[in-house]
Design a protein around this motif. Structure first.
Motif, short mmCIF file in Angstrom:
data_model
loop_
_atom_site.label_atom_id
_atom_site.label_comp_id
_atom_site.label_asym_id
_atom_site.label_seq_id
_atom_site.Cartn_x
_atom_site.Cartn_y
_atom_site.Cartn_z
N LYS A 218 -7.36 -13.64 -0.77
CA LYS A 218 -6.53 -14.77 -1.19
C LYS A 218 -5.11 -14.58 -0.66
CE LYS A 218 -9.14 -15.58 -5.44
NZ LYS A 218 -10.34 -15.06 -4.92
N GLU A 219 -4.36 -15.67 -0.67
CA GLU A 219 -2.99 -15.64 -0.14
C GLU A 219 -2.13 -14.57 -0.80
OE1 GLU A 219 0.08 -19.06 1.13
OE2 GLU A 219 -1.97 -19.71 0.72
N GLU A 220 -2.31 -14.36 -2.09
CA GLU A 220 -1.51 -13.36 -2.78
C GLU A 220 -1.91 -11.92 -2.43
OE1 GLU A 220 -4.68 -14.82 -5.76
OE2 GLU A 220 -3.27 -15.78 -4.38
N ASP A 221 -3.02 -11.75 -1.74
CA ASP A 221 -3.50 -10.42 -1.36
C ASP A 221 -2.92 -9.89 -0.05
OD1 ASP A 221 -5.25 -10.57 -3.56
OD2 ASP A 221 -6.86 -11.41 -2.34
N VAL A 222 -2.45 -10.78 0.82
CA VAL A 222 -2.12 -10.39 2.19
C VAL A 222 -0.71 -9.81 2.31
CG1 VAL A 222 -3.73 -12.07 3.16
CG2 VAL A 222 -1.32 -12.70 2.88
#
Length: 120
Positions: free
Chosen positions: A90-94
């Protein structure tokens, strides 16, 4: 006309030489003042996550984390939307500065005059 190089890397730890070549070309281009857009697709998608580049090793190759820093200093890194979804990313993981985008954005980047695209 500004020069731009778009690179789509499909290989990850499964094909380390091909993977390293893509990141190396992108980092050298960015250091040379060329606008770079590196797309992470397939198994390279994992390198959008913090710490994953530190796990990558290839004899006689620059550390992937150093190459990523070089690319980000003079370009952009994008993670493929579908590749991220298939891996539960997810976007918050990158990593900071990595965006998630799809084929429409990729096509818009490779179509203008003066843009060169490479696929590894």
């Amino acid at each position: 006309m500004a020069e731009k190089l778009v690179i789509k890397v499909t290989a990850g730890a499964d094909a380390p030489e091909r993977c390293s070549q893509a990141f190396t070309v992108a980092a050298v281009a960015a250091a040379s003042g060329i606008e770079v857009s590196l797309w992470l697709t397939g198994e390279s998608a994992w390198f959008a996550l913090p710490g994953r580049a530190d796990e990558f090793e290839l004899p006689h190759a620059a550390p992937l984390s150093d190459l990523i820093a070089g690319i980000q200093s003079g370009g952009r890194i994008t993670l493929c939307t579908q590749c991220a979804a298939r891996r539960g990313i997810k976007e918050e993981d990158v990593l900071d500065g990595v965006r998630i985008a799809g084929a429409q954005v990729f096509v818009s980047e490779i179509m203008p005059d003066g843009v060169r695209a490479l696929v590894y």
